[in-house]
Motif scaffolding. Structure first.
Motif, PDB file in Angstrom:
ATOM      1  N   PHE A  91       1.004  -1.049  -0.077  1.00  0.00           N
ATOM      2  CA  PHE A  91      -0.044  -0.092  -0.052  1.00  0.00           C
ATOM      3  C   PHE A  91       0.945   1.010  -0.117  1.00  0.00           C
ATOM      4  CE2 PHE A  91      -2.245  -3.429   2.688  1.00  0.00           C
ATOM      5  CZ  PHE A  91      -3.366  -3.491   1.876  1.00  0.00           C
ATOM      6  N   LEU A  92       0.601   2.171  -0.421  1.00  0.00           N
ATOM      7  CA  LEU A  92       0.963   3.653  -0.306  1.00  0.00           C
ATOM      8  C   LEU A  92      -0.208   4.460  -0.269  1.00  0.00           C
ATOM      9  CD1 LEU A  92       3.063   3.986  -3.718  1.00  0.00           C
ATOM     10  CD2 LEU A  92       3.865   3.601  -1.238  1.00  0.00           C
ATOM     11  N   PRO A  93       0.108   5.530   0.973  1.00  0.00           N
ATOM     12  CA  PRO A  93      -0.866   6.224   1.440  1.00  0.00           C
ATOM     13  C   PRO A  93      -1.200   7.489   0.748  1.00  0.00           C
ATOM     14  CG  PRO A  93       1.169   6.646   2.639  1.00  0.00           C
ATOM     15  CD  PRO A  93       1.332   5.375   1.732  1.00  0.00           C
ATOM     16  N   LEU A  94      -2.207   7.920   0.449  1.00  0.00           N
ATOM     17  CA  LEU A  94      -2.646   9.218  -0.033  1.00  0.00           C
ATOM     18  C   LEU A  94      -3.383  10.033   1.167  1.00  0.00           C
ATOM     19  CD1 LEU A  94      -4.044   8.041  -3.504  1.00  0.00           C
ATOM     20  CD2 LEU A  94      -1.721   9.026  -3.010  1.00  0.00           C
TER      21      LEU A  94
ATOM     22  N   VAL B  22      -4.192   3.965  -0.613  1.00  0.00           N
ATOM     23  CA  VAL B  22      -5.351   4.021   0.348  1.00  0.00           C
ATOM     24  C   VAL B  22      -5.280   5.386   0.853  1.00  0.00           C
ATOM     25  CG1 VAL B  22      -5.704   3.225   2.608  1.00  0.00           C
ATOM     26  CG2 VAL B  22      -4.514   1.567   1.308  1.00  0.00           C
ATOM     27  N   THR B  23      -6.703   5.943   0.661  1.00  0.00           N
ATOM     28  CA  THR B  23      -7.035   7.342   1.215  1.00  0.00           C
ATOM     29  C   THR B  23      -6.972   7.321   2.588  1.00  0.00           C
ATOM     30  OG1 THR B  23      -7.869   7.761  -0.800  1.00  0.00           O
ATOM     31  CG2 THR B  23      -8.526   9.067   1.164  1.00  0.00           C
ATOM     32  N   ILE B  24      -6.335   8.424   2.960  1.00  0.00           N
ATOM     33  CA  ILE B  24      -6.227   8.896   4.582  1.00  0.00           C
ATOM     34  C   ILE B  24      -6.697  10.295   4.797  1.00  0.00           C
ATOM     35  CG2 ILE B  24      -4.854   8.862   6.731  1.00  0.00           C
ATOM     36  CD1 ILE B  24      -2.816   7.140   5.555  1.00  0.00           C
TER      37      ILE B  24
ATOM     38  N   ALA C 119      -7.658   1.536  -4.033  1.00  0.00           N
ATOM     39  CA  ALA C 119      -7.955   0.494  -3.194  1.00  0.00           C
ATOM     40  C   ALA C 119      -9.064  -0.421  -3.698  1.00  0.00           C
ATOM     41  CB  ALA C 119      -8.459   1.000  -1.938  1.00  0.00           C
ATOM     42  N   GLU C 120      -9.987   0.417  -4.647  1.00  0.00           N
ATOM     43  CA  GLU C 120     -11.098  -0.495  -5.336  1.00  0.00           C
ATOM     44  C   GLU C 120     -10.869  -1.050  -6.630  1.00  0.00           C
ATOM     45  OE1 GLU C 120     -11.651   3.668  -6.281  1.00  0.00           O
ATOM     46  OE2 GLU C 120     -10.972   2.625  -4.382  1.00  0.00           O
ATOM     47  N   ASN C 121      -9.428  -0.756  -6.944  1.00  0.00           N
ATOM     48  CA  ASN C 121      -8.903  -1.334  -8.391  1.00  0.00           C
ATOM     49  C   ASN C 121      -7.519  -2.199  -7.921  1.00  0.00           C
ATOM     50  OD1 ASN C 121      -8.278  -2.265 -10.852  1.00  0.00           O
ATOM     51  ND2 ASN C 121      -7.712  -0.085 -11.460  1.00  0.00           N
ATOM     52  N   GLN C 122      -7.853  -3.523  -7.348  1.00  0.00           N
ATOM     53  CA  GLN C 122      -6.612  -4.295  -7.028  1.00  0.00           C
ATOM     54  C   GLN C 122      -5.993  -5.224  -7.498  1.00  0.00           C
ATOM     55  OE1 GLN C 122      -8.055  -5.021  -2.978  1.00  0.00           O
ATOM     56  NE2 GLN C 122      -8.395  -2.868  -2.395  1.00  0.00           N
ATOM     57  N   ASP C 123      -6.305  -5.289  -9.022  1.00  0.00           N
ATOM     58  CA  ASP C 123      -5.662  -6.255  -9.742  1.00  0.00           C
ATOM     59  C   ASP C 123      -4.184  -6.381 -10.109  1.00  0.00           C
ATOM     60  OD1 ASP C 123      -8.329  -7.213  -9.966  1.00  0.00           O
ATOM     61  OD2 ASP C 123      -8.700  -5.682 -12.015  1.00  0.00           O
TER      62      ASP C 123
END
Length: 335
Positions: free
Chosen positions: A177-180, A242-244, A328-332
């Protein structure tokens, strides 16, 4: 004060990321460079950037005025590169970026030297960020002491030793994951460190009008998310975003406040709420890189030259032709 080649130029904070490029640019133009920093032993690597004796490291601490005065003796021009993104102990924003800038400016005025101050886009006396307020206070202190000083405000600076793309590229090696923070919508205008260094050298040589504030941005305006996508494309990896939300990020930063080397502070979260791009006023008044008659280099031209080590097989991995980020909703698929 001598204008032209073979000046004695003092670089405060010259041992840092931007400093090594400024020292190299000044040496190529024939100037003598005095690198003033708290630990001169950390500036020895700069000596290969010039001829024998052309670069001299010297001890100085902005919190001790006598050391600042000693460092600028017989100088023709002084460049203050000192800045911090997070406070630590006695290294507070006000001590370093406000009072420190004032000390350097007053010392430069005392020997009749010109001055270039490195600030940052977003410097604002009315900002909620203590970092931004201290940068603005530093600018005011410099102009108060030396009205003909030149101030440069770069956007986010990138290059081989940067702490932005290298940090997130390193993170992508281990984290899926990378945070946004705030959704990664904040806009930036990343500028190559070599272009900023040449602009500094131009101010030393009086090639642009002084007594002004210049805003330095690269040729592209990108959101935080778009910069992450470009970084992932260059290193040939795919990672989830991943949105924070800002509120959650502030809470997390508050909990990490007392950890040594905390990766995020509440003040940095506040900075992330505002775009970091060249203003329309600066464009209209010619206070941008255009004034230096310089074609700024793009991320696409520079990132592959130093991020290649983060590819799965190093230089033997070909970069992806498309942006490599995944929401996050496009995890292919994860590389």
């Amino acid at each position: 004060m001598t204008i032209g080649l073979k000046q004695t130029v003092v670089l405060f904070g010259g041992s840092g990321f931007l400093g090594r490029y400024v020292a190299r640019a000044l040496c190529r133009r024939g100037h003598r460079v005095r690198v003033a920093c708290r630990r001169p032993d950390l500036a020895y690597h700069l000596q290969v950037a010039g001829n024998m004796g052309q670069i001299l490291p010297i001890q100085a601490n902005l919190r001790y005025r006598w050391s600042v005065d000693r460092a600028v003796e017989d100088a023709d021009h002084v460049v203050n590169l000192v800045g911090i993104l997070a406070e630590s102990g006695r290294q507070s924003f006000d001590a370093v970026q406000k009072s420190g800038a004032r000390a350097v400016a007053e010392a430069a005025r005392g020997v009749g030297a010109g001055m270039t101050q490195i600030s940052a886009i977003g410097a604002d006396a009315g900002s909620k960020s203590r970092y931004a307020r201290s940068k603005a206070a530093g600018e005011a202190a410099v102009f108060e002491a030396i009205p003909e000083a030149t101030i440069l405000r770069p956007s986010i600076v990138f290059g081989a030793e940067d702490q932005f793309f290298n940090r997130f590229a390193q993170m992508s090696r281990f984290s899926p994951f990378l945070p946004l923070i705030g959704g990664g919508k904040t806009r930036y205008q990343p500028v190559f460190v070599g272009d900023v260094a040449e602009a500094v050298a131009d101010t030393v040589e009086g090639k642009v009008p002084n007594g002004r504030i210049y805003e330095l941005g690269g040729p592209e305006v990108l959101t935080f998310k778009e910069m992450m996508e470009e970084m992932l494309r260059v290193i040939g990896r795919k990672r989830r975003f991943v949105t924070i939300p800002f509120g959650a990020a502030s809470t997390m930063a508050g909990l990490m406040r007392f950890l040594p080397g905390a990766p995020l502070t509440e003040d940095q979260v506040e900075l992330l709420k505002s775009d970091n791009v060249v203003s329309e006023e600066a464009k209209a008044e010619g206070r941008t890189l255009d004034a230096f008659e310089r074609m700024p280099r793009t991320l696409d031209a520079i990132l592959p030259t130093y991020l290649v080590r983060f590819r799965p097989q190093g230089q033997f991995t070909q970069p992806q032709p498309q942006a490599g980020g995944l929401d996050a909703e496009n995890q292919d698929g994860l590389a």
